[in-house]
Motif scaffolding. Structure first.
Motif, PDB file in Angstrom:
ATOM      1  N   ALA A 117       0.831  -1.209   0.000  1.00 56.66           N
ATOM      2  CA  ALA A 117       0.000   0.000   0.000  1.00 56.66           C
ATOM      3  C   ALA A 117       0.868   1.262   0.000  1.00 56.66           C
ATOM      4  O   ALA A 117       0.562   2.239  -0.682  1.00 56.66           O
ATOM      5  CB  ALA A 117      -0.924   0.000   1.213  1.00 56.66           C
ATOM      6  N   ALA A 118       1.963   1.232   0.734  1.00 57.84           N
ATOM      7  CA  ALA A 118       2.879   2.372   0.771  1.00 57.84           C
ATOM      8  C   ALA A 118       3.497   2.611  -0.606  1.00 57.84           C
ATOM      9  O   ALA A 118       3.588   3.759  -1.062  1.00 57.84           O
ATOM     10  CB  ALA A 118       3.967   2.132   1.815  1.00 57.84           C
ATOM     11  N   VAL A 119       3.896   1.550  -1.278  1.00 60.57           N
ATOM     12  CA  VAL A 119       4.489   1.669  -2.615  1.00 60.57           C
ATOM     13  C   VAL A 119       3.465   2.245  -3.589  1.00 60.57           C
ATOM     14  O   VAL A 119       3.785   3.134  -4.400  1.00 60.57           O
ATOM     15  CB  VAL A 119       5.043   0.307  -3.103  1.00 60.57           C
ATOM     16  CG1 VAL A 119       5.388   0.351  -4.583  1.00 60.57           C
ATOM     17  CG2 VAL A 119       6.240  -0.095  -2.263  1.00 60.57           C
ATOM     18  N   ARG A 120       2.232   1.761  -3.533  1.00 57.63           N
ATOM     19  CA  ARG A 120       1.173   2.291  -4.421  1.00 57.63           C
ATOM     20  C   ARG A 120       1.001   3.792  -4.229  1.00 57.63           C
ATOM     21  O   ARG A 120       0.863   4.543  -5.183  1.00 57.63           O
ATOM     22  CB  ARG A 120      -0.147   1.568  -4.182  1.00 57.63           C
ATOM     23  CG  ARG A 120      -0.278   0.276  -4.944  1.00 57.63           C
ATOM     24  CD  ARG A 120      -1.719  -0.242  -4.973  1.00 57.63           C
ATOM     25  NE  ARG A 120      -2.305  -0.403  -3.655  1.00 57.63           N
ATOM     26  CZ  ARG A 120      -2.173  -1.499  -2.915  1.00 57.63           C
ATOM     27  NH1 ARG A 120      -1.471  -2.526  -3.332  1.00 57.63           N
ATOM     28  NH2 ARG A 120      -2.750  -1.570  -1.731  1.00 57.63           N
ATOM     29  N   TRP A 121       0.986   4.225  -2.976  1.00 56.99           N
ATOM     30  CA  TRP A 121       0.828   5.658  -2.691  1.00 56.99           C
ATOM     31  C   TRP A 121       2.014   6.466  -3.201  1.00 56.99           C
ATOM     32  O   TRP A 121       1.835   7.516  -3.810  1.00 56.99           O
ATOM     33  CB  TRP A 121       0.628   5.873  -1.182  1.00 56.99           C
ATOM     34  CG  TRP A 121       0.544   7.307  -0.790  1.00 56.99           C
ATOM     35  CD1 TRP A 121      -0.489   8.166  -1.032  1.00 56.99           C
ATOM     36  CD2 TRP A 121       1.518   8.056  -0.068  1.00 56.99           C
ATOM     37  NE1 TRP A 121      -0.200   9.404  -0.516  1.00 56.99           N
ATOM     38  CE2 TRP A 121       1.019   9.358   0.090  1.00 56.99           C
ATOM     39  CE3 TRP A 121       2.765   7.735   0.465  1.00 56.99           C
ATOM     40  CZ2 TRP A 121       1.725  10.340   0.748  1.00 56.99           C
ATOM     41  CZ3 TRP A 121       3.476   8.724   1.130  1.00 56.99           C
ATOM     42  CH2 TRP A 121       2.956  10.018   1.269  1.00 56.99           C
ATOM     43  N   ILE A 122       3.216   6.011  -2.944  1.00 60.33           N
ATOM     44  CA  ILE A 122       4.408   6.735  -3.380  1.00 60.33           C
ATOM     45  C   ILE A 122       4.451   6.861  -4.898  1.00 60.33           C
ATOM     46  O   ILE A 122       4.776   7.916  -5.440  1.00 60.33           O
ATOM     47  CB  ILE A 122       5.701   6.071  -2.854  1.00 60.33           C
ATOM     48  CG1 ILE A 122       5.806   6.234  -1.331  1.00 60.33           C
ATOM     49  CG2 ILE A 122       6.933   6.670  -3.539  1.00 60.33           C
ATOM     50  CD1 ILE A 122       6.927   5.437  -0.691  1.00 60.33           C
ATOM     51  N   THR A 123       4.103   5.799  -5.592  1.00 63.49           N
ATOM     52  CA  THR A 123       4.214   5.801  -7.055  1.00 63.49           C
ATOM     53  C   THR A 123       2.998   6.408  -7.752  1.00 63.49           C
ATOM     54  O   THR A 123       3.024   6.564  -8.973  1.00 63.49           O
ATOM     55  CB  THR A 123       4.454   4.375  -7.590  1.00 63.49           C
ATOM     56  OG1 THR A 123       3.396   3.523  -7.181  1.00 63.49           O
ATOM     57  CG2 THR A 123       5.802   3.841  -7.120  1.00 63.49           C
TER      58      THR A 123
END
Length: 124
Positions: A117-123
């Protein structure tokens, strides 16, 4: 157990990952970032920073939150325009990123319970 940290940069997603284990104090936080910054390990093209606290014990998260937030602000030349994701697992761990999110107007930061979820938000 003292604080340990590890880090890596994903050149595909342009995310800098930093993993904490053990007891983490504000001075540990600062010294680990000073090491990374002084050795140019944080690439300037990083879109975001993923801080993984799932294996860490955050000492005095309420007191530390304002200091951490101020650290990001004071070092805006390094952290501005980067999304900062905190991955946490316990209620005690999530207090820090929530307070930082409320206090820091300079950086975008959010707490997450999964790396994905963190990666999705960052990207995004």
């Amino acid at each position: 157990m003292g604080m340990k940290f590890a880090f890596n940069f994903d050149a595909t997603d342009h995310i800098f990952y930093k993993y904490y284990t053990g007891m983490v104090s504000f001075s540990d936080f600062v010294s680990s970032w000073q090491y990374i910054i002084s050795n140019n390990f944080l690439p300037s093209d990083a879109k975001g920073i993923l801080l993984d606290y799932r294996k860490a014990i955050i000492l005095s998260p309420i007191d530390e939150a304002l200091k951490v937030s101020d650290y990001f602000s004071v070092n805006g030349n390094i952290f501005q325009h980067k999304k900062i994701a905190f991955v946490t697992q316990t209620p005690e761990q999530i207090i820090l990123p929530i307070l930082i999110q409320e206090h820091n107007e300079t950086n975008q930061s959010r707490p997450f319970s999964t790396v994905e979820a963190a990666v999705r938000w960052i990207t995004s």
